[in-house]
Design an enzyme around this catalytic site. Sequence first.
Site, PDB file in Angstrom:
ATOM      1  N   ASP A 320      13.241  -1.031  -7.113  1.00 32.56           N
ATOM      2  CA  ASP A 320      12.715  -0.608  -5.816  1.00 32.56           C
ATOM      3  C   ASP A 320      12.795  -1.681  -4.744  1.00 32.56           C
ATOM      4  O   ASP A 320      12.866  -1.359  -3.551  1.00 32.56           O
ATOM      5  CB  ASP A 320      11.275  -0.132  -5.971  1.00 32.56           C
ATOM      6  CG  ASP A 320      11.189   1.246  -6.620  1.00 32.56           C
ATOM      7  OD1 ASP A 320      12.220   1.939  -6.679  1.00 32.56           O
ATOM      8  OD2 ASP A 320      10.093   1.629  -7.079  1.00 32.56           O
ATOM      9  N   TYR A 408       7.460   7.873  -4.767  1.00 39.08           N
ATOM     10  CA  TYR A 408       6.275   7.104  -5.149  1.00 39.08           C
ATOM     11  C   TYR A 408       5.706   6.320  -3.977  1.00 39.08           C
ATOM     12  O   TYR A 408       6.446   5.747  -3.175  1.00 39.08           O
ATOM     13  CB  TYR A 408       6.602   6.120  -6.276  1.00 39.08           C
ATOM     14  CG  TYR A 408       6.118   6.586  -7.634  1.00 39.08           C
ATOM     15  CD1 TYR A 408       4.784   6.472  -7.997  1.00 39.08           C
ATOM     16  CD2 TYR A 408       7.000   7.163  -8.547  1.00 39.08           C
ATOM     17  CE1 TYR A 408       4.327   6.901  -9.235  1.00 39.08           C
ATOM     18  CE2 TYR A 408       6.556   7.601  -9.793  1.00 39.08           C
ATOM     19  CZ  TYR A 408       5.222   7.469 -10.130  1.00 39.08           C
ATOM     20  OH  TYR A 408       4.783   7.901 -11.346  1.00 39.08           O
TER      21      TYR A 408
END
Length: 662
Positions: A320, A408
């Site tokens: 990420d 997320y």
Amino acid sequence: MKIVVVLVLIQACWRCAEAHPLDPLTPSELNLVRTIITNSYPTSSSSKLTFQHVALDEPDKPQILSWLSSKSRAPSLPPRRAFVIARFQKQSLEITVDLSTRSIISTRVYKGHGFPTLTFVEQGLVSQLPFSYEPFKDSLNKRALNMSQVVCAAFTVGWFEEEKTKRVVKVKCYYTNGTANLYARPLEGVAMVADLDDMRILSFSDRFGIPVPKAEGTEYRLSKLKPPFGPKLNGVNVTQSHGPGFTIDGHSVRFGVISWGNWKFHLGFDFQVGAIISLASIYDIEKQRYREVLYRGFISEVFVPYQDPTEEWYYTTYFDCGEYGFGQSASSLEPLTDCPPNAHFLDAFYADANGNPVQITNAFCIFEKHAGDIMWRHTEIAIPNQLITEVRADVSLVVRMVSTVGNYDYVIDWEFKPSGSIKFGVGLTGILGMKGGTYINTDQIKGEIDIHGTLLSDNTIGVYHDHFFTYYLDLDIDGQRNSFVKTTLQTQKVKDPKIPRKSYWTTVSETAKTEADGRVKLGLEAAELAVVNPNKKTKRGNKTGYRLLPGSVAHPLLVSDDYPQIRGAFSNYNVWVTPYNKSEKWAAGLFVDRSRGDDTLAVKSRKNREIENEDIVLWYTMGLHHVPSQEDYPVMPTLSVGFELRPTNFFEANPVLKAIVN
């Protein structure tokens, strides 16, 4: 919620504050970088220039420390420089720009494996390609879907031993008819591979037959939900009659009233990692001075491997920070909900693909946390005719940001406590990674069928996955020369036959001499881990230090030679210790997209350098295995994990014994 707040104006802008050499690049500096580079790299239809990563090229550590030591004599700032990763003529360039001389002082063509972080601009462009691609439009017609309600997104594809790699992504799509929860309505089986440099679709597949999950029960917006509502929660009054107990000067933060002092630190921002905490020092009331604790800290990488090995999902193993940019993905925080009423907000800026400054309003909030916790207490009833109760309410200072990487949302907290502890928190919320399926009840899943997740709703499966958060923590405990000490708790048998007790435990400490000694897999034995200064001792002769109180412990379950695990090998150990090196900041390497694992922390650590009584960096990986449940659907209640750095023989006694909370 009724709110009563007494506000004190806190100035926090670059122009009105004292400049600091670790301040992030300002909008005017980002514009200057763009001008300098575009003048040197003229573009044309065949020569595109894109800015993939623009950041402060932080001064060398000795320069910062020298500046700090001479600060009272109004020293000049170290040179302001920017580090830029750009794409030009399908090559990755590493460029250093001197902002004072307005010139490029170094350029290097990156020849290694991997590609730079994806920008929002190119993700947006590549996500529009399907809508002019005839095979995709045919697939929508075959499913009787309205194209205006289809949304597509780009996903990195990793590396699986391909000899040559292009800068490509997978493009997958979702249906938003009747809901904003697009991830709950995937067009399962439809996927495209697209070239980011050429902006064209290279291949297309459609495994027709998997239904699109229904919109019913997927909505999470309060305005779209239907009764019954609940639970109904009462708010609280927030009163700070004495005003906030912290001050902000630009990006420098000081927590604690003047009479007893406490923490001071610098808050920075980076496109790739988000929040950076630097120069964290705590005031020692007995020594009457600030003492160094943390030179620099940030989340270096977040590794998220999904556990579905099927054709549509096997590549789904994300990084990420390195692939998507934790800072680029920072969300604007909502006052009163993301942060309490007494919070102060700071904006952040980064450069987009064209080099233009992008403002993230309310990227950070800083607030005093009054959570009803107890700092310390004791009730004494053993003294005749006396009842003694002493209690101190706890107050801490929290720095918060939220990074939303696709589905997320990560709530990132740095909590500074008056006791000297730093608590690191991560709250995981948002939307699960879901795939479409043919099942509506678990009774239909017969025999040895593995759906690689949990059936959450009709035709909807929440896929198993992991989260590994790797923190870079350059601890300077009372100075730069530190050591890493592992203290194991070992069982001993009582040898004296007169004592009825059979066993006890004691401690055995070992100081790591090389990097190999500093690698630790937590949970295998009872042990305490600490970074100490072997050159500084308390009056009792103990080395001053900070210990690591681990949080959620998880070890990777992928085999070591699996390609995602080769790239994420930094998660093989929970703790690594390396000698400080300015260039070694990225656990997964700097060019992470499609990388091959040859530039990770695990590879760097093979040098097995000396780490005893050296300037060292502690890398800590906090992980969790996530088996989704129906309670995580349609939006996930926050799952909180964290760890703590806690003083160990750092102070002569309890540092908050005399604390006073107004």
